[in-house]
Scaffold this motif. Structure first.
Motif, PDB file in Angstrom:
ATOM      1  N   LEU A 309      13.648  29.507  59.348  1.00  0.00           N
ATOM      2  CA  LEU A 309      13.593  28.111  59.778  1.00  0.00           C
ATOM      3  C   LEU A 309      12.394  27.406  59.152  1.00  0.00           C
ATOM      4  CD1 LEU A 309      14.552  28.462  63.560  1.00  0.00           C
ATOM      5  CD2 LEU A 309      15.989  27.665  61.684  1.00  0.00           C
ATOM      6  N   GLY A 310      11.256  28.108  59.056  1.00  0.00           N
ATOM      7  CA  GLY A 310      10.087  27.535  58.402  1.00  0.00           C
ATOM      8  C   GLY A 310      10.340  27.236  56.932  1.00  0.00           C
ATOM      9  N   THR A 311      11.074  28.115  56.284  1.00  0.00           N
ATOM     10  CA  THR A 311      11.430  27.908  54.875  1.00  0.00           C
ATOM     11  C   THR A 311      12.322  26.683  54.717  1.00  0.00           C
ATOM     12  OG1 THR A 311      11.241  30.278  54.392  1.00  0.00           O
ATOM     13  CG2 THR A 311      12.547  28.954  52.864  1.00  0.00           C
ATOM     14  N   MET A 312      13.265  26.524  55.624  1.00  0.00           N
ATOM     15  CA  MET A 312      14.148  25.357  55.559  1.00  0.00           C
ATOM     16  C   MET A 312      13.368  24.064  55.765  1.00  0.00           C
ATOM     17  SD  MET A 312      17.064  26.599  54.760  1.00  0.00           S
ATOM     18  CE  MET A 312      18.336  25.379  55.078  1.00  0.00           C
ATOM     19  N   LYS A 313      12.382  24.087  56.645  1.00  0.00           N
ATOM     20  CA  LYS A 313      11.540  22.909  56.841  1.00  0.00           C
ATOM     21  C   LYS A 313      10.779  22.578  55.560  1.00  0.00           C
ATOM     22  CE  LYS A 313       8.048  20.839  59.846  1.00  0.00           C
ATOM     23  NZ  LYS A 313       8.862  19.648  60.174  1.00  0.00           N
ATOM     24  N   ALA A 314      10.241  23.618  54.916  1.00  0.00           N
ATOM     25  CA  ALA A 314       9.457  23.407  53.700  1.00  0.00           C
ATOM     26  C   ALA A 314      10.301  22.808  52.577  1.00  0.00           C
ATOM     27  CB  ALA A 314       8.833  24.723  53.247  1.00  0.00           C
ATOM     28  N   ILE A 315      11.489  23.364  52.348  1.00  0.00           N
ATOM     29  CA  ILE A 315      12.287  22.887  51.205  1.00  0.00           C
ATOM     30  C   ILE A 315      12.861  21.503  51.458  1.00  0.00           C
ATOM     31  CG2 ILE A 315      12.808  25.236  50.446  1.00  0.00           C
ATOM     32  CD1 ILE A 315      15.699  24.769  51.454  1.00  0.00           C
ATOM     33  N   THR A 316      13.099  21.154  52.720  1.00  0.00           N
ATOM     34  CA  THR A 316      13.573  19.795  53.000  1.00  0.00           C
ATOM     35  C   THR A 316      12.444  18.795  52.787  1.00  0.00           C
ATOM     36  OG1 THR A 316      13.157  20.161  55.376  1.00  0.00           O
ATOM     37  CG2 THR A 316      15.405  20.456  54.602  1.00  0.00           C
ATOM     38  N   GLU A 317      11.207  19.166  53.135  1.00  0.00           N
ATOM     39  CA  GLU A 317      10.059  18.291  52.877  1.00  0.00           C
ATOM     40  C   GLU A 317       9.838  18.117  51.371  1.00  0.00           C
ATOM     41  OE1 GLU A 317       6.417  18.483  54.824  1.00  0.00           O
ATOM     42  OE2 GLU A 317       7.325  18.131  56.787  1.00  0.00           O
ATOM     43  N   MET A 318      10.105  19.176  50.624  1.00  0.00           N
ATOM     44  CA  MET A 318       9.940  19.131  49.169  1.00  0.00           C
ATOM     45  C   MET A 318      11.122  18.463  48.473  1.00  0.00           C
ATOM     46  SD  MET A 318       8.553  23.033  48.827  1.00  0.00           S
ATOM     47  CE  MET A 318       8.816  23.135  47.067  1.00  0.00           C
ATOM     48  N   ASN A 319      12.214  18.268  49.224  1.00  0.00           N
ATOM     49  CA  ASN A 319      13.454  17.703  48.658  1.00  0.00           C
ATOM     50  C   ASN A 319      13.936  18.558  47.485  1.00  0.00           C
ATOM     51  OD1 ASN A 319      15.499  15.780  48.859  1.00  0.00           O
ATOM     52  ND2 ASN A 319      14.552  14.433  47.343  1.00  0.00           N
ATOM     53  N   LEU A 320      13.961  19.849  47.689  1.00  0.00           N
ATOM     54  CA  LEU A 320      14.274  20.792  46.622  1.00  0.00           C
ATOM     55  C   LEU A 320      15.718  20.615  46.144  1.00  0.00           C
ATOM     56  CD1 LEU A 320      12.470  23.065  45.405  1.00  0.00           C
ATOM     57  CD2 LEU A 320      13.762  24.682  46.795  1.00  0.00           C
ATOM     58  N   PRO A 321      15.944  20.524  44.827  1.00  0.00           N
ATOM     59  CA  PRO A 321      17.309  20.339  44.302  1.00  0.00           C
ATOM     60  C   PRO A 321      18.089  21.646  44.249  1.00  0.00           C
ATOM     61  CG  PRO A 321      15.732  20.377  42.490  1.00  0.00           C
ATOM     62  CD  PRO A 321      14.930  20.485  43.759  1.00  0.00           C
ATOM     63  N   LEU A 322      18.516  22.114  45.406  1.00  0.00           N
ATOM     64  CA  LEU A 322      19.177  23.418  45.520  1.00  0.00           C
ATOM     65  C   LEU A 322      20.012  23.430  46.788  1.00  0.00           C
ATOM     66  CD1 LEU A 322      19.045  26.368  44.201  1.00  0.00           C
ATOM     67  CD2 LEU A 322      17.374  26.887  45.982  1.00  0.00           C
ATOM     68  N   ASN A 323      21.096  24.173  46.773  1.00  0.00           N
ATOM     69  CA  ASN A 323      21.892  24.369  47.985  1.00  0.00           C
ATOM     70  C   ASN A 323      21.443  25.654  48.675  1.00  0.00           C
ATOM     71  OD1 ASN A 323      23.409  22.071  47.403  1.00  0.00           O
ATOM     72  ND2 ASN A 323      24.931  23.218  46.247  1.00  0.00           N
TER      73      ASN A 323
END
Length: 506
Positions: A309-323
């Protein structure tokens, strides 16, 4: 906390704290100071303050040893209220990534200990082996953000105020400004994800239940068009024939949840990376009851879920271009009247039958159904994260997570991500010779494989449910939390996972 990259000279910036590097004096005591002990901006400041820094080094008041810090006030030649000199060891010797991480953590602690509301980091003169300026910036932002983390929300007294709110990272080359700015954002976002992981891990089992984890997942998705969340209840899991997962929650009044987060930051046609987290919100061991001493730490048995869940928070904040898809198998393992008993046989979602010889080997029971469920997403790769075995702690201690995989390329990518993030893993064997330890006289597979190679046989168990895709397993039993006076969740392996996903996106 706010991070900025600037090309201005560090000596011209108004700040409460200016962090500058120094090195060990290679000359013997009483001799003229080696010019190698100070260089770059530190040498400029030394000239401006009539050799004060050189004098202190010569006198032995500043050692320059790795991670050593010294605070100087009202230093002439700069606009900082205080200068914090950060030791980086011997000049000329290769500064490894590990040594840089150690030093920057000490710098963050030194700034945090002052009343400073902001700080300027001047590290562009520092060379780290096989790492660039963007990496230094990312690590700095991560560790400075992590330094101000505190978990005091359940205490009656107000938490002490941490003043530090802003950090400026100076950049010598304007061409690097964009990359460094992006790296600062990534490092900060990683630490924000680590903070969520720590918060969830540190919460007690009477608050952080499976339904609480589901609520937190839905909160993450709220207002984010790229992220959706849902949580399957036990009725829905029974319809999917998840008999293995449901056998773990059978003795608890708390219903299990299968939490699914879908982040769609990449192309619609791109296969997702799937992260699977073990979310045992409290583990008594069930009927195979654990010893009472230290059982309070079994609230940390959901740190795999917390890290996902922490990882998902991080990548959404980064707007990572990945599924990316996150699946959390959440349950509470209790010895109630309906609890699963040693010797019981259950049927997993895959159709495989499992003889449960020990109800305290429950993590693999919830994960195997989650791994089968992951198949529906047609994943590019699946990585499961779990505080799975005490045997992994015996093997690797608290320094490295155990890594198992059915694909060597995937394993290497995760190992390299761990090295870059300063969140190491170690590649463990997944040999066929260990599989036979899971043979059962009465079912397709037993849930334990005897006393030898316990972490390996646990991974072997999971591997039987992950044959449809490239898969890796991280056993974080030794790295997810600290015991003793520093008891608390560490936020690992969020940093490793975020680095891995960044590499996948690029």
């Amino acid at each position: 906390m706010e991070f900025q990259a600037k090309t201005s000279s560090a000596l011209t910036l108004r700040t409460h704290s200016l962090v500058l590097p120094v090195y060990e004096n290679s000359k013997s005591s009483g001799a003229t100071i080696s010019s190698a002990a100070i260089s770059g901006t530190t040498a400029e400041l030394d000239d401006a303050c009539d050799g004060l820094i050189a004098k202190l080094i010569k006198q032995g008041d500043i050692k320059g040893s790795l991670g050593a810090t010294r605070v100087l006030h009202d230093v002439a030649g700069c606009k900082a209220d205080r200068v914090i000199l950060l030791g980086l060891g011997k000049q000329g010797e290769a500064l490894s990534a590990e040594k840089f991480d150690k030093a920057i953590k000490k710098a963050a602690a030194a700034v945090k200990a002052t009343p400073a509301k902001d700080a300027v980091l001047c590290l562009d003169d520092v060379t780290v082996t096989d790492r660039d300026e963007a990496w230094k910036a990312s690590q700095s932002a991560k560790y400075f953000t992590d330094a101000v983390y505190q978990f005091t929300q359940l205490k009656s007294k107000k938490a002490p105020v941490i003043n530090l709110k802003k950090v400026i990272y100076t950049v010598a080359d304007k061409k690097q400004l964009k990359a460094v700015s992006s790296a600062l954002t990534a490092g900060h976002s990683t630490a924000v994800g680590m903070a969520l992981c720590k918060d969830l891990g540190n919460l007690p089992g009477n608050i952080c239940t499976p339904s609480y984890l589901a609520q937190e997942a839905k909160k993450l998705a709220r207002g984010n068009t790229k992220l959706t969340a849902k949580a399957l209840n036990e009725k829905q899991m029974r319809e999917l024939k998840m008999g293995s997962l449901l056998s773990v929650s059978a003795g608890s009044e708390q219903e299990a949840r299968l939490i699914v987060l879908e982040y769609k930051g990449g192309k619609k046609s791109a296969k997702p990376v799937v992260l699977v987290g073990k979310g045992i919100t409290f583990d008594t061991g069930g009927i195979s009851l654990k010893p009472g001493v230290g059982m309070d730490e079994m609230k940390f048995d959901m740190c795999g879920a917390a890290s996902v869940l922490g990882t998902m928070k991080a990548i959404t904040e980064m707007n990572l271009p990945l599924n990316v898809v996150a699946i959390v198998a959440a349950a509470e393992n209790m010895p109630g009247s309906r609890a699963t008993k040693p010797g019981d046989i259950v049927t997993s979602m895959s159709g495989k039958t499992i003889e449960i010889l020990n109800t305290d080997a429950e993590g693999r029971l919830v994960l195997c159904d989650a791994l089968t469920y992951a198949e529906r997403f047609k994943p590019k790769a699946v990585v499961d994260v779990a505080t799975l075995t005490g045997a992994c702690v015996v093997a690797l201690g608290k320094h490295a997570s155990g890594l198992y995989s059915n694909n060597d390329d995937l394993a290497e990518q995760l190992l390299e991500a761990g090295k870059r993030a300063g969140d190491k893993a170690w590649h463990m064997p997944l040999w066929d010779e260990y599989q036979q330890q899971l043979d059962s006289n009465f079912a397709d597979i037993a849930n334990i494989g005897g006393p030898g190679g316990g972490s390996i046989t646990a991974a072997c168990f999971l591997s039987r449910f992950a044959k449809a895709y490239d898969w890796a397993h991280l056993d974080i039993a030794g790295t997810a939390w600290d015991s003793g006076a520093a008891k608390g969740a560490t936020g690992r392996p969020v940093s490793l996972l975020v680095e891995f996903l960044q590499q996948q996106a690029s």
